[in-house]
Design an enzyme around this catalytic site. Structure first.
Site, PDB file in Angstrom:
ATOM      1  N   ASP A   1      -3.457   7.662   4.627  1.00 33.08           N
ATOM      2  CA  ASP A   1      -2.985   6.304   4.904  1.00 33.08           C
ATOM      3  C   ASP A   1      -3.644   5.802   6.194  1.00 33.08           C
ATOM      4  O   ASP A   1      -4.031   6.603   7.054  1.00 33.08           O
ATOM      5  CB  ASP A   1      -1.458   6.345   5.068  1.00 33.08           C
ATOM      6  CG  ASP A   1      -0.837   4.958   5.057  1.00 33.08           C
ATOM      7  OD1 ASP A   1      -1.549   3.992   4.729  1.00 33.08           O
ATOM      8  OD2 ASP A   1       0.364   4.850   5.371  1.00 33.08           O
ATOM      9  N   GLU A   2      -3.763   4.493   6.340  1.00 30.47           N
ATOM     10  CA  GLU A   2      -4.311   3.866   7.568  1.00 30.47           C
ATOM     11  C   GLU A   2      -5.650   4.500   7.965  1.00 30.47           C
ATOM     12  O   GLU A   2      -5.884   4.862   9.117  1.00 30.47           O
ATOM     13  CB  GLU A   2      -3.310   4.009   8.736  1.00 30.47           C
ATOM     14  CG  GLU A   2      -1.901   3.507   8.451  1.00 30.47           C
ATOM     15  CD  GLU A   2      -1.772   1.990   8.470  1.00 30.47           C
ATOM     16  OE1 GLU A   2      -2.823   1.316   8.477  1.00 30.47           O
ATOM     17  OE2 GLU A   2      -0.647   1.497   8.465  1.00 30.47           O
TER      18      GLU A   2
ATOM     19  N   ARG B   1       2.884  -9.737  10.831  1.00 28.15           N
ATOM     20  CA  ARG B   1       4.190  -9.041  10.875  1.00 28.15           C
ATOM     21  C   ARG B   1       5.302  -9.995  10.430  1.00 28.15           C
ATOM     22  O   ARG B   1       6.390  -9.560  10.095  1.00 28.15           O
ATOM     23  CB  ARG B   1       4.530  -8.568  12.304  1.00 28.15           C
ATOM     24  CG  ARG B   1       3.618  -7.551  12.959  1.00 28.15           C
ATOM     25  CD  ARG B   1       3.276  -6.385  12.093  1.00 28.15           C
ATOM     26  NE  ARG B   1       2.053  -6.624  11.355  1.00 28.15           N
ATOM     27  CZ  ARG B   1       1.716  -5.991  10.242  1.00 28.15           C
ATOM     28  NH1 ARG B   1       2.514  -5.086   9.723  1.00 28.15           N
ATOM     29  NH2 ARG B   1       0.570  -6.248   9.617  1.00 28.15           N
TER      30      ARG B   1
ATOM     31  N   GLN C   1      -7.119  -4.481  10.097  1.00 29.01           N
ATOM     32  CA  GLN C   1      -6.028  -3.998  10.943  1.00 29.01           C
ATOM     33  C   GLN C   1      -6.441  -2.770  11.758  1.00 29.01           C
ATOM     34  O   GLN C   1      -5.598  -1.975  12.172  1.00 29.01           O
ATOM     35  CB  GLN C   1      -4.801  -3.674  10.086  1.00 29.01           C
ATOM     36  CG  GLN C   1      -4.223  -4.898   9.386  1.00 29.01           C
ATOM     37  CD  GLN C   1      -2.937  -4.590   8.647  1.00 29.01           C
ATOM     38  OE1 GLN C   1      -1.921  -4.238   9.243  1.00 29.01           O
ATOM     39  NE2 GLN C   1      -2.969  -4.720   7.334  1.00 29.01           N
TER      40      GLN C   1
ATOM     41  N   LYS D   1       0.817  -1.216   0.000  1.00 28.01           N
ATOM     42  CA  LYS D   1       0.000   0.000   0.000  1.00 28.01           C
ATOM     43  C   LYS D   1       0.852   1.269   0.000  1.00 28.01           C
ATOM     44  O   LYS D   1       0.485   2.264  -0.615  1.00 28.01           O
ATOM     45  CB  LYS D   1      -0.981   0.008   1.166  1.00 28.01           C
ATOM     46  CG  LYS D   1      -0.353   0.181   2.528  1.00 28.01           C
ATOM     47  CD  LYS D   1      -1.405   0.210   3.614  1.00 28.01           C
ATOM     48  CE  LYS D   1      -0.790   0.290   4.988  1.00 28.01           C
ATOM     49  NZ  LYS D   1      -0.033   1.493   5.251  1.00 28.01           N
ATOM     50  N   THR D   2       2.005   1.234   0.694  1.00 29.16           N
ATOM     51  CA  THR D   2       2.864   2.419   0.742  1.00 29.16           C
ATOM     52  C   THR D   2       3.369   2.747  -0.655  1.00 29.16           C
ATOM     53  O   THR D   2       3.440   3.916  -1.060  1.00 29.16           O
ATOM     54  CB  THR D   2       4.050   2.193   1.695  1.00 29.16           C
ATOM     55  OG1 THR D   2       3.545   1.795   2.974  1.00 29.16           O
ATOM     56  CG2 THR D   2       4.878   3.451   1.861  1.00 29.16           C
TER      57      THR D   2
END
Length: 774
Positions: free
Chosen positions: A225-226, A614, A256, A33-34
């Site tokens: 973002d997020e 993670r 998340q 996504k980044t």
């Protein structure tokens, strides 16, 4: 096609190439996504969108820096500098500095951190004569914080009978008065706390239409973002700014969303399509980070949640090893297992310390892990502990620096007015505080006007107060022409802080001086870094804002090769080859405090999903049979989240039924015992000794856990491979090689091997996967 677009898969390229309109990108864990956000900004700029018209909001400064660096490589450094990119708090602090006068604040307002706010609330509770055991300052701070994030101002609070009644029921009927006092004192001190940065931005955009229009016209393209972690206050700001042009791109993953405890509202992402017209939805479902076993295990857990957006995360990566689940007796044994496993994985796979992370639900769990890592001499770093900027000596220096910029800052002034000691006692400070509250002025202004107010302070004390103010004024004059480093270095010397610390020759005292030296080094680095930015000067104001908005995850320690220890909340956005999730027990994870409603339990499940995803190569889950909780040893049972993972993804281990000590010396030295010399006792006909084997019920609960096949459970003293110097061997990773020498005995036997491709390596034979060729 631009070269960077070729790096994207089809699913990633689609949202990058959509220039206008509202869009939501549902991005699964590890799906890039980044990269999508970064390349979308670069693409907009390549299509003629001015960098000044783009606003990009992130959740950490670190993420913003990384994105800006990537964009600079594509569009050039000078253009990248013009982007408004950063965290919600840093971007809105910048906006508020420009517009502060409209709200009655100075443009150089101080940003209070949590510690400053809590100290001020503690003072207010004391001054109001309230019971500090009922009005616990941390609880009061938390309550006020939640009010602000829900846009409940003091006025709104006193108009809401339900809130007042709820506080009265919890025996805190004066909470509204404390809130009022707190807001007034912050305003008088020219200070905003973290929550004000959002609350005041909302006030600014709603009370002043011309300001809203100015920023709507400026930020024609907005990226967030997020998005699943935004709270109500952040949601309203983004909605207001994007309303005119509706060119908004939000990226997030409902699976998340783990910050409900600090106000994050998962409905912001779930209802995004209702908030804007003609929303385009994109899904990034390919995970590039983790193995197939980890991705599919995480999917098998998160699908148990009822509140979610539809997506199927998949990966083209290898299957990888199964997730190891290990039951230990106590948390001490759990720590020893984790430390031992890290040591062995390092040796077997030639990994670095920084490739490992230990994640836990609560900070208290770190102790057993730290003890075990220290005994194995494995370096580690705890994230989320006491921040460097929260240490006393650092806060003292920063308080002087804050007073140079904003002398009305009461918390900073009370902290250093008599440190180092200059004969200004608490009685004097109390008189000054009472006068300041009476005249609705700052303590600094009261000291400046002591000749006009009779506070019954003797001449000697008045002279000391005058000297203190004159010292601050000399720093302020210096600050007009000097950078942050020059001013800070002068402050450390001229205030007597360094001389005071040098009196303490203990290791702790020396460490404090080293910390101040490190602070000065950090300020010098900051000043150097600011020279590269278009609109920066390296001033003290810029440095203090950077510090106020920094988080523990943003700082670079300079030594990354350490095992990372952190709570799962802090691990979000990070990735590690090997991840250990410890304390997988009911009432610990999921937390006993988060199982009252389905939504709370689903958040805990999302938290576990974050923890598991993670891991890149291998994940370990550990739980204990008993654990100390609040000083009592309590029986523990495995977490339901282990039960929710499909069996086929798990490698379930349980210790051998019979405990067996592994001798540290060769037992052959004792020889055989001649048993005939002793008279044998016949076994009695009584009841047989109790069996230590698990019952059927226990076995069912443990889901037919099979005995450990790991090296720890081996009872053999000899490694599997028998070698001699001169043997030709082959290793899966290093290829063919020749054994140079053998050393050690039993489990510790090592071979030094010269590999054709890998050079000379020293391998522990009990782990080395070697094939003997000759």
């Amino acid at each position: 096609m631009e070269s960077y677009l070729a790096e994207l898969n089809d699913a990633q390229r689609a949202p990058v190439l959509q220039k206008d309109g509202a869009m939501i990108v549902i991005a699964g864990a590890g799906s890039g996504k980044t990269r999508v956000l970064t390349y979308r900004i670069a693409y907009l700029m390549s299509q003629g969108v001015d960098a000044f018209n783009i606003l990009s909001l992130t959740f950490t400064n670190k993420a913003a820096r990384e994105m800006k660096t990537r964009i600079a490589k594509i569009v050039g450094n000078s253009e990248a500098k013009n982007l408004w990119m950063g965290t919600f708090h840093s971007i809105f602090a910048k906006m508020l500095r420009f517009e502060a006068d409209k709200l009655g604040y100075p443009s150089n307002f101080t940003i209070y951190d949590t510690q400053d706010s809590q100290r001020l609330i503690s003072s207010i509770i004391k001054e109001m004569g309230l019971d500090k055991d009922v009005y616990k300052y941390k609880q009061v701070y938390s309550r006020i914080s939640s009010y602000k994030n829900s846009l409940i101002t003091v006025k709104a609070y006193f108009q809401n009978a339900e809130l007042q009644e709820a506080d009265a029921m919890s025996k805190k009927p004066r909470l509204g008065d404390i809130y009022q006092q707190y807001v007034d004192r912050c305003f008088k001190a020219g200070a905003m706390d973290f929550d004000d940065l959002l609350l005041k931005t909302n006030e600014l955009l709603n009370r002043f239409p011309e300001v809203l229009q100015k920023y709507q016209n400026r930020f024609r393209y907005i990226l967030v973002d997020e998005y699943q972690d935004t709270n109500h206050s952040q949601y309203l700001i983004v909605k207001a700014l994007s309303d005119k042009f509706q060119n908004i791109c939000v990226v997030g993953d409902d699976a998340q969303s783990i910050y409900a405890f600090r106000g994050a509202n998962i409905n912001n992402i779930l209802n995004f399509q209702k908030d804007y017209d003609n929303v385009q939805m994109y899904r990034l479902e390919q995970n590039y980070r983790s193995t197939k076993n980890i991705v599919e295990a995480a999917n098998s857990v998160i699908e148990k949640n009822k509140t979610k957006l539809d997506k199927v995360v998949w990966t083209a990566n290898d299957d990888g090893p199964k997730i190891v689940v290990n039951r230990l007796l106590t948390d001490g044994e759990e720590g020893r297992f984790v430390a031992g496993s890290i040591f062995e994985n390092k040796m077997e796979h030639q990994m670095k310390n920084g490739d490992f992370a230990i994640l836990y639900r609560t900070n208290a769990q770190s102790r057993a892990m730290e003890d075990a890592l220290r005994k194995k001499d494995i370096p580690y770093r705890i994230y989320g502990g006491l921040s460097f900027y929260q240490r006393k000596e650092i806060k003292d220096v920063l308080s002087y620096l804050r007073l140079i910029i904003n002398p009305k800052d009461e918390e900073a002034l009370k902290r250093v007015i008599n440190y180092p000691a200059r004969g200004i006692g608490q009685t004097t400070i109390d008189k000054l505080t009472i006068a300041a509250n009476h005249y609705k002025r700052s303590i600094y202004e009261v000291i400046e006007n002591l000749d006009r107010i009779d506070l019954k302070i003797n001449r000697g004390t008045m002279a000391k107060l005058e000297n203190f103010v004159n010292m601050l004024k000399s720093f302020q004059i210096m600050n007009e022409t000097s950078d942050a480093f020059t001013v800070a270095e002068t402050v450390a010397k001229k205030t007597g802080l360094l001389q005071e610390l040098k009196k303490d020759a203990t290791p702790e005292g020396i460490a404090r001086i080293e910390n101040i030296e490190e602070l000065l080094n950090g300020i010098r680095d900051f000043v150097e870094g600011q020279r590269e930015l278009a609109d920066a000067t390296g001033s003290l104001t810029e440095f203090l804002e950077d510090v106020a908005l920094a988080t523990d995850m943003d700082k670079d320690t300079g030594d990354d090769d350490r095992v990372a220890l952190m709570t799962i909340h802090l691990a979000k956005g990070l990735e590690f080859p090997f991840v250990y999730i410890v304390g997988m027990e009911e009432d610990l994870f999921p937390s006993a405090m988060s199982m009252n409603t389905r939504s709370e339990l689903e958040e805990e499940r999302r938290l576990f999903y974050v923890a598991l995803t993670r891991a890149e190569k291998k994940a370990y889950l550990t739980y204990t049979q008993s654990r100390y909780r609040w000083g009592k040893l309590v029986d523990a049972e495995p977490s339901r989240f282990i039960e929710e993972i499909d069996d086929k993804f798990l490698d379930l281990m349980v210790p051998q039924d019979d405990y067996k000590y592994k001798p540290l010396i060769d037992t052959d030295i004792f020889g055989e015992v001649d048993k005939s010399k002793f008279r044998q006792k016949k076994p009695s006909n009584g009841t047989p000794p109790p069996s230590h084997k698990p019952t059927d019920e226990q076995l069912r609960k443990l889901r037919k856990l099979r005995p450990a096949t790991s090296p720890e459970s081996s009872t053999s003293n000899e490694p599997a491979v028998q070698l001699e110097a001169g043997n030709e061997v082959e290793h899966m990773r290093f290829g063919k090689g020749k054994v140079l020498s053998i050393e050690g005995v039993g489990q510790d036997k090592k071979a030094e091997i010269n590999f054709e491709n890998g050079g000379i390596k020293k391998l522990l034979l009990k782990f080395a996967k070697l094939k003997v060729l000759s």
